[in-house]
Design a protein around this motif. Structure first.
Motif, PDB file in Angstrom:
ATOM      1  N   LEU A  48       0.821  -1.208   0.000  1.00 50.45           N
ATOM      2  CA  LEU A  48       0.000   0.000   0.000  1.00 50.45           C
ATOM      3  C   LEU A  48       0.857   1.261   0.000  1.00 50.45           C
ATOM      4  O   LEU A  48       0.560   2.236  -0.702  1.00 50.45           O
ATOM      5  CB  LEU A  48      -0.947  -0.006   1.195  1.00 50.45           C
ATOM      6  N   ALA A  49       1.938   1.249   0.771  1.00 51.99           N
ATOM      7  CA  ALA A  49       2.852   2.395   0.782  1.00 51.99           C
ATOM      8  C   ALA A  49       3.520   2.565  -0.586  1.00 51.99           C
ATOM      9  O   ALA A  49       3.672   3.695  -1.070  1.00 51.99           O
ATOM     10  CB  ALA A  49       3.895   2.234   1.888  1.00 51.99           C
ATOM     11  N   ASP A  50       3.880   1.458  -1.210  1.00 50.95           N
ATOM     12  CA  ASP A  50       4.476   1.525  -2.540  1.00 50.95           C
ATOM     13  C   ASP A  50       3.456   2.013  -3.577  1.00 50.95           C
ATOM     14  O   ASP A  50       3.803   2.771  -4.490  1.00 50.95           O
ATOM     15  CB  ASP A  50       5.037   0.166  -2.950  1.00 50.95           C
ATOM     16  N   ASP A  59      -4.689   3.481   4.447  1.00 49.84           N
ATOM     17  CA  ASP A  59      -4.851   2.019   4.554  1.00 49.84           C
ATOM     18  C   ASP A  59      -3.593   1.358   5.109  1.00 49.84           C
ATOM     19  O   ASP A  59      -3.677   0.415   5.906  1.00 49.84           O
ATOM     20  CB  ASP A  59      -5.207   1.422   3.192  1.00 49.84           C
ATOM     21  N   ALA A  60      -2.434   1.838   4.699  1.00 49.20           N
ATOM     22  CA  ALA A  60      -1.172   1.289   5.215  1.00 49.20           C
ATOM     23  C   ALA A  60      -1.047   1.543   6.714  1.00 49.20           C
ATOM     24  O   ALA A  60      -0.597   0.671   7.465  1.00 49.20           O
ATOM     25  CB  ALA A  60       0.021   1.887   4.469  1.00 49.20           C
ATOM     26  N   LEU A  61      -1.466   2.727   7.151  1.00 45.44           N
ATOM     27  CA  LEU A  61      -1.428   3.028   8.587  1.00 45.44           C
ATOM     28  C   LEU A  61      -2.371   2.112   9.370  1.00 45.44           C
ATOM     29  O   LEU A  61      -2.044   1.690  10.483  1.00 45.44           O
ATOM     30  CB  LEU A  61      -1.778   4.497   8.827  1.00 45.44           C
ATOM     31  N   THR A  82       7.326  -0.333   6.773  1.00 40.81           N
ATOM     32  CA  THR A  82       6.182   0.381   6.209  1.00 40.81           C
ATOM     33  C   THR A  82       6.187   1.832   6.647  1.00 40.81           C
ATOM     34  O   THR A  82       5.968   2.736   5.832  1.00 40.81           O
ATOM     35  CB  THR A  82       4.861  -0.298   6.628  1.00 40.81           C
ATOM     36  N   LEU A  83       6.444   2.090   7.914  1.00 42.88           N
ATOM     37  CA  LEU A  83       6.460   3.466   8.397  1.00 42.88           C
ATOM     38  C   LEU A  83       7.556   4.267   7.707  1.00 42.88           C
ATOM     39  O   LEU A  83       7.344   5.431   7.345  1.00 42.88           O
ATOM     40  CB  LEU A  83       6.624   3.515   9.912  1.00 42.88           C
ATOM     41  N   ASP A  84       8.681   3.658   7.457  1.00 41.18           N
ATOM     42  CA  ASP A  84       9.752   4.341   6.725  1.00 41.18           C
ATOM     43  C   ASP A  84       9.296   4.731   5.320  1.00 41.18           C
ATOM     44  O   ASP A  84       9.557   5.843   4.856  1.00 41.18           O
ATOM     45  CB  ASP A  84      11.000   3.459   6.629  1.00 41.18           C
ATOM     46  N   ARG A  85       8.599   3.840   4.661  1.00 41.87           N
ATOM     47  CA  ARG A  85       8.114   4.129   3.302  1.00 41.87           C
ATOM     48  C   ARG A  85       7.026   5.195   3.326  1.00 41.87           C
ATOM     49  O   ARG A  85       6.957   6.041   2.433  1.00 41.87           O
ATOM     50  CB  ARG A  85       7.625   2.855   2.636  1.00 41.87           C
ATOM     51  N   ILE A  86       6.200   5.163   4.348  1.00 43.51           N
ATOM     52  CA  ILE A  86       5.161   6.182   4.498  1.00 43.51           C
ATOM     53  C   ILE A  86       5.796   7.561   4.652  1.00 43.51           C
ATOM     54  O   ILE A  86       5.337   8.543   4.053  1.00 43.51           O
ATOM     55  CB  ILE A  86       4.249   5.843   5.694  1.00 43.51           C
ATOM     56  N   VAL A 124       6.894   8.860   1.277  1.00 47.46           N
ATOM     57  CA  VAL A 124       5.750   9.309   0.478  1.00 47.46           C
ATOM     58  C   VAL A 124       5.265  10.669   0.978  1.00 47.46           C
ATOM     59  O   VAL A 124       4.977  11.566   0.183  1.00 47.46           O
ATOM     60  CB  VAL A 124       4.605   8.278   0.494  1.00 47.46           C
ATOM     61  N   ARG A 125       5.213  10.828   2.297  1.00 48.38           N
ATOM     62  CA  ARG A 125       4.748  12.114   2.821  1.00 48.38           C
ATOM     63  C   ARG A 125       5.666  13.247   2.376  1.00 48.38           C
ATOM     64  O   ARG A 125       5.198  14.330   2.023  1.00 48.38           O
ATOM     65  CB  ARG A 125       4.642  12.073   4.363  1.00 48.38           C
ATOM     66  N   GLN A 126       6.955  13.015   2.368  1.00 51.61           N
ATOM     67  CA  GLN A 126       7.887  14.035   1.886  1.00 51.61           C
ATOM     68  C   GLN A 126       7.617  14.362   0.418  1.00 51.61           C
ATOM     69  O   GLN A 126       7.671  15.517   0.008  1.00 51.61           O
ATOM     70  CB  GLN A 126       9.332  13.572   2.059  1.00 51.61           C
ATOM     71  N   ASP A 127       7.296  13.343  -0.350  1.00 54.45           N
ATOM     72  CA  ASP A 127       7.014  13.542  -1.774  1.00 54.45           C
ATOM     73  C   ASP A 127       5.697  14.277  -2.010  1.00 54.45           C
ATOM     74  O   ASP A 127       5.479  14.825  -3.096  1.00 54.45           O
ATOM     75  CB  ASP A 127       6.999  12.207  -2.514  1.00 54.45           C
ATOM     76  N   LEU A 128       4.835  14.303  -1.014  1.00 50.37           N
ATOM     77  CA  LEU A 128       3.548  14.998  -1.129  1.00 50.37           C
ATOM     78  C   LEU A 128       3.633  16.481  -0.754  1.00 50.37           C
ATOM     79  O   LEU A 128       2.616  17.170  -0.751  1.00 50.37           O
ATOM     80  CB  LEU A 128       2.505  14.316  -0.225  1.00 50.37           C
ATOM     81  N   ARG A 129       4.814  16.983  -0.463  1.00 48.12           N
ATOM     82  CA  ARG A 129       4.966  18.370   0.021  1.00 48.12           C
ATOM     83  C   ARG A 129       4.303  19.400  -0.876  1.00 48.12           C
ATOM     84  O   ARG A 129       3.715  20.352  -0.378  1.00 48.12           O
ATOM     85  CB  ARG A 129       6.432  18.723   0.197  1.00 48.12           C
ATOM     86  N   LYS A 130       4.399  19.254  -2.175  1.00 52.71           N
ATOM     87  CA  LYS A 130       3.833  20.283  -3.045  1.00 52.71           C
ATOM     88  C   LYS A 130       2.309  20.305  -3.020  1.00 52.71           C
ATOM     89  O   LYS A 130       1.701  21.225  -3.547  1.00 52.71           O
ATOM     90  CB  LYS A 130       4.361  20.172  -4.471  1.00 52.71           C
ATOM     91  N   TRP A 131       1.705  19.323  -2.381  1.00 53.19           N
ATOM     92  CA  TRP A 131       0.245  19.282  -2.243  1.00 53.19           C
ATOM     93  C   TRP A 131      -0.186  19.501  -0.793  1.00 53.19           C
ATOM     94  O   TRP A 131      -1.285  19.108  -0.390  1.00 53.19           O
ATOM     95  CB  TRP A 131      -0.300  17.950  -2.757  1.00 53.19           C
ATOM     96  N   ASP A 132       0.639  20.155  -0.003  1.00 50.14           N
ATOM     97  CA  ASP A 132       0.341  20.375   1.416  1.00 50.14           C
ATOM     98  C   ASP A 132      -1.011  21.045   1.666  1.00 50.14           C
ATOM     99  O   ASP A 132      -1.591  20.866   2.720  1.00 50.14           O
ATOM    100  CB  ASP A 132       1.432  21.224   2.080  1.00 50.14           C
ATOM    101  N   SER A 133      -1.483  21.819   0.724  1.00 47.00           N
ATOM    102  CA  SER A 133      -2.738  22.552   0.935  1.00 47.00           C
ATOM    103  C   SER A 133      -3.987  21.700   0.724  1.00 47.00           C
ATOM    104  O   SER A 133      -5.087  22.114   1.095  1.00 47.00           O
ATOM    105  CB  SER A 133      -2.799  23.773   0.010  1.00 47.00           C
ATOM    106  N   LEU A 134      -3.841  20.524   0.162  1.00 46.72           N
ATOM    107  CA  LEU A 134      -5.008  19.656  -0.052  1.00 46.72           C
ATOM    108  C   LEU A 134      -5.557  19.138   1.274  1.00 46.72           C
ATOM    109  O   LEU A 134      -4.784  18.763   2.160  1.00 46.72           O
ATOM    110  CB  LEU A 134      -4.643  18.461  -0.929  1.00 46.72           C
ATOM    111  N   PRO A 135      -6.877  19.088   1.399  1.00 51.86           N
ATOM    112  CA  PRO A 135      -7.469  18.573   2.643  1.00 51.86           C
ATOM    113  C   PRO A 135      -7.019  17.156   2.977  1.00 51.86           C
ATOM    114  O   PRO A 135      -6.790  16.829   4.141  1.00 51.86           O
ATOM    115  CB  PRO A 135      -8.979  18.616   2.371  1.00 51.86           C
TER     116      PRO A 135
END
Length: 82
Positions: free
Chosen positions: A8-10, A30-32, A43-47, A50-61
């Motif tokens: 799921l993290a992948d 789901d992974a959490l 899994t937590l490491d991969r999560i 992914v969170r770092q990669d989501l930085r440009k979408w920080d404003s999304l709910p």
């Protein structure tokens, strides 16, 4: 169960590459859930990646909700290890 959480993290990471941040957040949620039942540090490491990669979408709910969830996770993990 542990491998499912890694998958799921992948899948979330793949969604980030495809610029589908909402889907990525869903996979991370789901992974959490999975590591809540069957802890797996990989899994937590991969999560985290992914969170770092989501930085440009920080404003999304969805990303803000994910941040709240991750904050709860970090608080829990730190209290158990401290």
């Amino acid at each position: 169960m542990k491998q499912r959480s890694v998958y799921l993290a992948d899948a979330a990471a793949a969604c980030v590459l495809e610029k589908l941040p909402e889907h990525a957040c869903g996979f991370i949620e789901d992974a959490l859930e999975g590591i809540g039942e069957h802890w797996y540090a990989t899994t937590l490491d991969r999560i985290k990646v992914v969170r770092q990669d989501l930085r440009k979408w920080d404003s999304l709910p969805e990303v803000r909700v994910l941040d709240e969830r991750l904050y709860d996770w970090h608080t829990t993990v730190n209290s158990l290890s401290g």
